[in-house]
Design an enzyme around this catalytic site. Structure first.
Site: not given
Ligand code: ADP
Ligand code: ADP
Ligand code: MG
Length: 449
Positions: A164, A200, A208, A237, A275, A288, A290, A292
């Site tokens: 998050g 990193e 993305h 998103k 991702e 990462e 996901n 699910r």
């Molecule tokens: P996703 O990766 O599934 O497209 P997002 O990245 O926008 O969704 O959502 C961020 C986080 O919030 C996700 O990790 C998801 O677990 C949670 N989330 C998104 N939409 C919902 C919802 N309607 N109810 C509960 N949790 C949600």
């Molecule tokens: P989370 O599990 O909190 O979603 P992520 O590893 O997916 O963590 O990173 C969250 C966001 O941070 C990514 O969607 C991206 O926008 C940004 N981010 C993460 N790592 C990098 C990186 N090495 N360089 C640039 N942006 C990054």
């Molecule tokens: Mg993420």
């Protein structure tokens, strides 16, 4: 095949899962909180069980009440949807102990993918490109300085237990690293009870792009192409599409192969998503996994013709995929707009309330996944997403035109929504040109005010 499935979620995804169950001849059990008595999912399921008060921690995250609901209704499997318990390995383990099938990967795999530093090592072992950085956890500030100097600034300091967007800090130079290292560590400790961080390289203005996977319990793994998800506001998103405007058949083949290798090395089963960050030179890096179904899964359904939720259920029941990579044909262009009850003119603040009237778009190539109805009161306790509007057309240009028409037909009275924001985005020149990255919506004033 299962006779009855309990759906441990609410909103449009609960309805989406119910539809798949019905097509497969499976009975459905909904669970709902006290605030969701009049919610559509609780109304239309074959059976519905109240699992507690409004707050998610007392209801949709209440594992004991959910397991009890499963036992009294004799449901054989639980579909967790997304959010809530969907990535909770302990819950998947609890299901296993109780003899209930959790529709998703094994808890061991969820654990392994949930620890980001170790997931990264697993990816390296499978030959999947990762963002250059530390070899695992960075124990001290001195180590952080040394590693950052080696890989070069700017660098990201990231919590291994992160999620998050929490526990992530950017350090642009050596002067910043100490403060940012400590900040990331403290936030990680406060949010996740684990202060371990890794480092990193910061990728400048990446996209993305994620790859959808399906893996059965018999060793078959396929990828279903990509989804472009760079249009985000503060990591949420907003609009997703497939194909990505930057994709080439050659890049898709390499990214798809990397994702399949990642699933194989981790022993992944069921639907999952890898991702990736993609830089300006089209280098891609694992970000990462996901473990699910995702909000934006219908985008992939529209371009592949494969029902991902039905596939999840069939896989969990032990069936074989029944198709291989060469059977997967990507056709046309799909776009999804997330329709939220929020006010774009007031910093997108959530706007719960009663939907007085509702007119939904339709026609050739238009799909709506929603749990909203006229007279429905959106409770303030949960996500503000009220519908997903999708279109499919032969080309990106035609899909954009179709989405503009669909958005302009969509009328929701009684609550503020982001429909107008989406319409403006669909008319933006840079969007039309496919010219955007993950920072685009944070930089650009779409509402023009
Ligand atoms: P996703 O990766 O599934 O497209 P997002 O990245 O926008 O969704 O959502 C961020 C986080 O919030 C996700 O990790 C998801 O677990 C949670 N989330 C998104 N939409 C919902 C919802 N309607 N109810 C509960 N949790 C949600
Ligand atoms: P989370 O599990 O909190 O979603 P992520 O590893 O997916 O963590 O990173 C969250 C966001 O941070 C990514 O969607 C991206 O926008 C940004 N981010 C993460 N790592 C990098 C990186 N090495 N360089 C640039 N942006 C990054
Ligand atoms: Mg993420």
């Amino acid at each position: 095949m299962f006779n009855k499935i309990l759906i441990a979620n609410r909103g449009e995804i609960a309805i989406r899962i119910m539809r798949a169950c019905r097509e497969l001849g499976i009975k459905t059990v909904a669970v709902y909180s006290e605030a969701d008595r009049s919610a559509l999912h609780a109304q239309i399921a074959d059976e519905a069980v109240c699992i507690g008060p409004a707050a998610s921690k007392d209801s949709y995250l209440n594992t004991k009440a959910i397991i009890a609901a499963c036992e009294i209704t004799h449901a054989q499997a639980i579909h967790p949807g997304f959010g809530f318990l969907s990535e909770n390995a302990d819950f998947a383990r609890l299901c296993r102990t109780c003899g209930i099938t959790f529709i998703g990967p094994a808890p061991e795999v969820m654990d392994a993918m949930g620890d980001k530093a170790s997931a990264k090592k697993t990816m390296i072992s499978a030959g999947v490109p990762v963002v250059p950085g530390s070899d695992g956890i960075v124990p001290t500030v001195e180590d952080a300085k040394k590693i950052a100097a080696e890989i070069g600034y700017p660098v990201m300091i990231k919590a291994t237990a992160g999620g998050g967007g929490r526990g992530i800090r950017l350090a642009e130079s050596e002067e910043q690293i100490e403060a940012q290292y400590i900040a990331a560590q403290q936030e990680a400790l406060a949010c996740f009870g684990n202060g371990d961080v890794y480092i990193e390289k910061f990728i400048v203005d990446p996209r993305h792009v994620e790859i959808q996977l399906l893996a059965d319990n018999h060793g078959n793994v396929v990828h279903l192409g990509e989804r472009e998800c760079s249009l985000q506001r503060h990591n949420q998103k907003v609009l997703e599409e497939s194909p990505s405007p930057i994709m080439t058949p050659e890049l898709r083949e390499r990214m798809g192969a990397a994702a399949v290798a990642a699933a194989k090395v981790s022993g992944y089963q069921n639907a999952g998503t890898i991702e990736f960050l993609v830089d300006r030179d089209r280098n891609f890096y694992f970000m990462e996994m996901n473990t699910r179904i995702q909000v934006e899964h219908p985008v992939t359904e529209l371009v592949t013709g494969i029902d991902l939720v039905k596939a999840q259920i069939r896989i969990a029941a032990g069936e074989e995929l029944g198709f291989s990579q060469k059977d997967i044909q990507l056709t046309g262009h799909a776009i999804e707009c997330r329709i939220n009850a929020e006010d774009p003119r007031h910093n997108f603040r959530p706007c719960p309330g009663t939907i007085k009237s509702l007119h939904t778009p339709g026609g050739f190539g238009v799909r709506i996944d929603s749990a909203a109805y006229a007279g429905y009161t959106i409770p303030p306790y949960y996500d503000s997403m009220i519908a997903k509007l999708l279109v499919k057309a032969p080309t990106r240009e035609e899909a954009i035109k179709k989405m503009r028409v669909a958005l302009s037909e969509f009328i929701i009275d009684g609550v503020e929504t982001n429909i107008d924001f989406q319409l403006r985005l669909l008319k933006d020149e840079d969007f039309e040109a496919g010219n955007f990255d993950i920072g685009f919506l944070n930089r650009k004033n779409i509402m023009g005010e």
